[in-house]
Design a protein around this motif. Structure first.
Motif, short mmCIF file in Angstrom:
data_model
loop_
_atom_site.label_atom_id
_atom_site.label_comp_id
_atom_site.label_asym_id
_atom_site.label_seq_id
_atom_site.Cartn_x
_atom_site.Cartn_y
_atom_site.Cartn_z
N ASN A 111 75.23 49.25 8.66
CA ASN A 111 75.66 48.40 9.47
C ASN A 111 74.80 47.44 10.08
O ASN A 111 73.63 47.43 9.75
N LYS A 165 72.49 53.61 8.44
CA LYS A 165 73.51 53.81 7.26
C LYS A 165 74.71 54.49 8.06
O LYS A 165 74.59 55.17 9.00
N GLY A 183 78.48 55.85 7.90
CA GLY A 183 79.50 56.82 6.85
C GLY A 183 78.91 57.97 6.39
O GLY A 183 79.70 58.60 5.87
N THR A 184 77.78 58.22 6.70
CA THR A 184 77.00 59.41 6.32
C THR A 184 77.94 60.79 6.28
O THR A 184 78.20 61.42 5.49
N ASN A 185 78.14 61.08 7.55
CA ASN A 185 78.77 62.33 7.89
C ASN A 185 80.27 62.19 7.85
O ASN A 185 80.73 62.97 9.00
N LEU A 195 73.32 68.36 10.04
CA LEU A 195 72.93 68.10 11.41
C LEU A 195 72.71 69.20 12.23
O LEU A 195 73.57 70.15 12.29
N HIS A 222 74.68 59.17 19.94
CA HIS A 222 75.88 58.78 19.16
C HIS A 222 76.44 60.02 18.37
O HIS A 222 77.67 60.36 18.60
N SER A 239 79.69 62.50 18.93
CA SER A 239 80.88 62.37 18.13
C SER A 239 81.15 63.18 16.84
O SER A 239 82.24 63.36 16.36
N ASN A 240 80.15 64.32 16.89
CA ASN A 240 80.18 65.25 15.80
C ASN A 240 81.41 66.29 16.15
O ASN A 240 81.64 66.70 17.30
N ARG A 252 86.05 57.51 8.84
CA ARG A 252 85.72 56.13 9.20
C ARG A 252 85.44 55.18 7.96
O ARG A 252 84.94 55.75 7.06
N PHE A 279 85.57 48.62 13.37
CA PHE A 279 85.84 50.01 13.12
C PHE A 279 87.02 50.32 12.92
O PHE A 279 88.18 50.04 13.34
N PHE A 295 90.63 60.19 17.34
CA PHE A 295 89.80 58.95 17.83
C PHE A 295 90.05 59.27 19.35
O PHE A 295 88.94 58.95 20.07
N ASN A 324 86.56 59.15 21.31
CA ASN A 324 86.03 57.76 21.81
C ASN A 324 86.05 57.99 23.44
O ASN A 324 85.06 57.48 23.95
N LEU A 332 82.55 58.98 23.96
CA LEU A 332 81.47 58.09 23.49
C LEU A 332 81.63 57.05 24.75
O LEU A 332 80.46 56.63 25.12
#
Ligand code: HEM
Ligand code: HEM
Lengths: 423, 423
Positions: free
Chosen positions: A221, A226, A228-230, A303, A321, A325-326, A337, A368, A379, A383, A386
């Motif tokens: 982004n 990177k 979108g990984t998780n 993670l 972050h 968010s995990n 996402r 997003f 979400f 959120n 977050l």
């Protein structure tokens, strides 16, 4: 400000050297070349099926461009809405095959297609429709006799800490998300559909977005990480059933559909660019160049939120972050996402906590997009945390928002939303 | 309103049938497929040379994306400007090779590159620099001792009929045009360069743009017409010398450079979409689907401005866009257009002749870019006629503008603009 969370200096040095070696001059272009050679399919000729159990554009691998739009219904007639959905289904299916929205007339009549992508190809176009709260209830009125079918999961989003939502970028009765491997193909789809709804719907907001990089790699982004990984793996139907596809008994017409949250998040990328890489990594909880969790080597390494350094401090910072968010810190919740970057030229201020305005240059950031079986467990709680604690909030401001119920896919001969109107 | 210019109905019918056959369903996707197969080079791995006689990005075949930006100089020091141009030259050359703007540090310092396109490839990036009038004179001051070198051709553009220029999208002391086959690669280049100028330049406006379609074909703009057909051929050096490359004796440092006009032109595409195709073709003077001049068969058939129908009316209408802009009606002048479409979401009004505001939906249109050896014989007289008489003006509004002297290319070891500062 991140002083007490600084990991031992040595780790940074080591990681830096490795990154410098792997990412220096020549090898960057070289890596891209190799990845591209593995890509046999021309992205402009890809055709994604429109019909199916689920709508396209949800678990479809991300195309390189999107145009996301929200429209308001201006008609009071149920039949208008049904007819429009039928027409839209037909046109979206045609365009997904690389055709014009409707057949072109053979006389000089006003054509039902702007013709601006003739000869271009389907470019992997997907068109995804969603229904906002206003479809079910508008100024206290049940315009289409479907209020009783409103799913409990389709809640109005609460106000989150720091939200600076602009009315002209927020809400909407209907979502149309068009994604394609070409900017014009994506926009073209929304343009034709919006035009077909003339007198029944009015555009509320529209937003173009893009991704970068060779396909098959996780794209970066605008923060350079990177993104979108998780995500839960779309290759695992069990995960999709658990986290993405709706199946609540109060709204069986939504089974196989999903709930989609869209947030337009501006990023002060000029400020971010000034930050040390080490600090950026503390904010994210991941290494910038490899994408690995801090302390790990490879992007897809697991993670480990319990890992501590020799002083007992968490390796992945408390307010990073990815920790916040995990799923481990969100009662197991996950969301899918499928975001894009956006870049709408320049705009020199962002409103923050009034009267504070943050200076900036670009009106750029993240559009997003997250899909989930229920925003109340997805979400919203994620959120909420977050918005309160994420270190990233210094650099991000949510300026647009929408929530939509995306019904399941249509069978050929039927139409998107049939289950709702024929329930 | 185009009634008295309607060509015989039969021609339309015939053309329509042909278009219907050639452009119907399956064949559209099919045509694209074939064109793509002829394209052996992966657009993400293309590398365009930065150094050379001319700057890249002027006669370079158009890449699929651009990010165009104008910056204002905030320093009063001549050496700042020279140093910045040297740094920019180096960074632009690196990025054109697919490298980071500067080498990445091996410690955790703030990196000199945002890192968001690592692993992506050069994607055909070109970076083109230009100098606006404010470089030579700013509020009556000759900040850098170069006012005497200002070329007579670098005039301030006059006000044209119908102009609705927004200050925040107009002007600028320096132009940076980045073009690439990837949206993020183009933006990335401007972002790094702007950041390197911190304290010496400030962003004035920035604009992303895109093109569509298989390479090697003329792309269609958002009005659905092929755009670029009747450009002077970049394959003919004689034409480029005559119309594009500067060589006026008053500013020898500009020899091999060009003058670039940028206009942000909003198009009310929703209104345009409602028009009959026949009317659209009368406005343009060309057939929509084939791109041929009205009355001709193929896109590259010569424009015959003398052709008349059986009633003696001109086949290519008097106030059509191509008649008014063709060299035959402009004392032989030609310009090299290299425009992109833009699409910045929604914005529901356009200011027109006060107090008239036109309703619309999209903030979309053309980021018009034209290169020429002298705007006084190129853009200015052509646009003067267009602004007064072009039927297209009903659908277009110029909201941004800039004019820049783009110096010649740099030799390795030298820098862009060296000729000006060392004159
Ligand atoms: C500008 C805003 C944002 C940026 C730049 C951003 C960026 C990232 C990045 C780089 C990652 C790590 C890589 C990955 O797993 O994808 C990540 C992970 C994640 N983000 Fe965001 N994000 C943003 C906003 C949000 C928002 C608003 C939410 C949800 C409310 C969210 C939810 C997540 C989740 C669930 C993960 C995965 C965490 C894990 O399980 O490891 N992000 N984000
Ligand atoms: C939204 C604005 C505009 C649109 C959509 C547009 C579109 C087109 C199209 C479709 C053509 C025919 C194909 C071709 O030869 O490229 C054309 C030709 C041309 N346009 Fe424009 N144009 C716009 C604005 C302008 C402006 C502002 C100028 C210059 C002041 C200009 C100068 C020309 C010239 C010189 C030609 C070639 C005419 C010929 O010799 O045949 N255009 N344009």
């Amino acid at each position: 400000m991140a002083n007490d969370q600084d990991p031992p200096r040595r780790r940074f040095l080591k990681a830096g050297v490795a990154a410098g070696a792997a990412l220096g001059a020549g090898s960057v272009a070289h890596a891209a070349t190799k990845a591209q050679f593995k890509q046999p399919v021309d992205p402009m000729t890809v055709v994604e099926p429109f019909f199916g159990e689920h709508q396209a554009g949800i678990v479809t691998p991300q195309q390189s461009h999107t145009y996301v739009a929200a429209l308001d219904l201006t008609t009071d007639k149920r039949d208008d809405v049904i007819n429009l959905l039928k027409q839209w289904t037909d046109a979206a299916a045609r365009m997904s095959r690389g055709e014009t929205a409707k057949p072109l007339p053979t006389d000089d009549k006003s054509a039902p297609d702007s013709g601006d992508i003739l000869g271009v190809g389907a470019a992997g176009l997907t068109v995804t429709f969603g229904f906002g709260p206003g479809m079910f209830e508008h100024e206290g009125k049940d315009r289409y006799g479907i209020a009783k079918h409103r799913p409990a999961a389709l809640v109005d989003l609460p106000r989150f800490n720091g939200d600076q939502l602009l009315p002209q970028k927020t809400g909407g009765d209907i979502l149309i998300q068009a994604c394609a491997n070409d900017a014009q193909v994506a926009f073209h789809a929304v343009r034709q559909l919006a035009r077909m709804g003339y007198g029944m719907v009015a555009m509320r907001w529209g937003q173009a977005g893009f991704l970068s990089g060779p396909r098959g790699q996780t794209p970066r982004n605008l923060m350079g990480f990177k993104d979108g990984t998780n995500n839960p793996s779309t290759a695992q139907p069990a995960l999709m059933n658990q986290f993405v596809w709706a199946d609540a008994p109060d709204a069986p017409w939504m089974n196989g559909g999903t709930y989609t949250v869209v947030r337009r998040i501006r990023i002060t990328i000029e400020h971010w660019d000034q930050m040390e890489r080490g600090f950026q990594e503390q904010v994210m909880g991941r290494e910038k160049y490899s994408g690995a969790p801090i302390g790990k080597k490879n992007e897809f390494d697991a993670l480990d939120l319990d890992a501590a350094d020799k002083d007992g401090n968490p390796v992945i910072p408390d307010n990073s972050h990815v920790r916040l968010s995990n799923q481990a810190t969100n009662k197991g919740a996950q969301i899918l996402r499928r975001s894009y970057s956006y870049n709408d030229g320049t705009d020199f201020y962002i409103e923050r906590w009034p009267p504070w305005r943050q200076e900036t240059e670009y009106d750029a950031g993240l559009i997003f997009i997250a899909h989930q079986s229920d925003p109340r467990t997805g979400f919203i709680p994620i959120n909420d945390r977050l918005a309160k604690f994420d270190m990233m909030n210094q650099f991000t401001t949510h300026v647009g928002s929408g929530v939509f119920a995306c019904p399941p896919g249509a069978r050929p001969g039927s139409y998107i939303g049939a289950g709702l109107f024929e329930a």
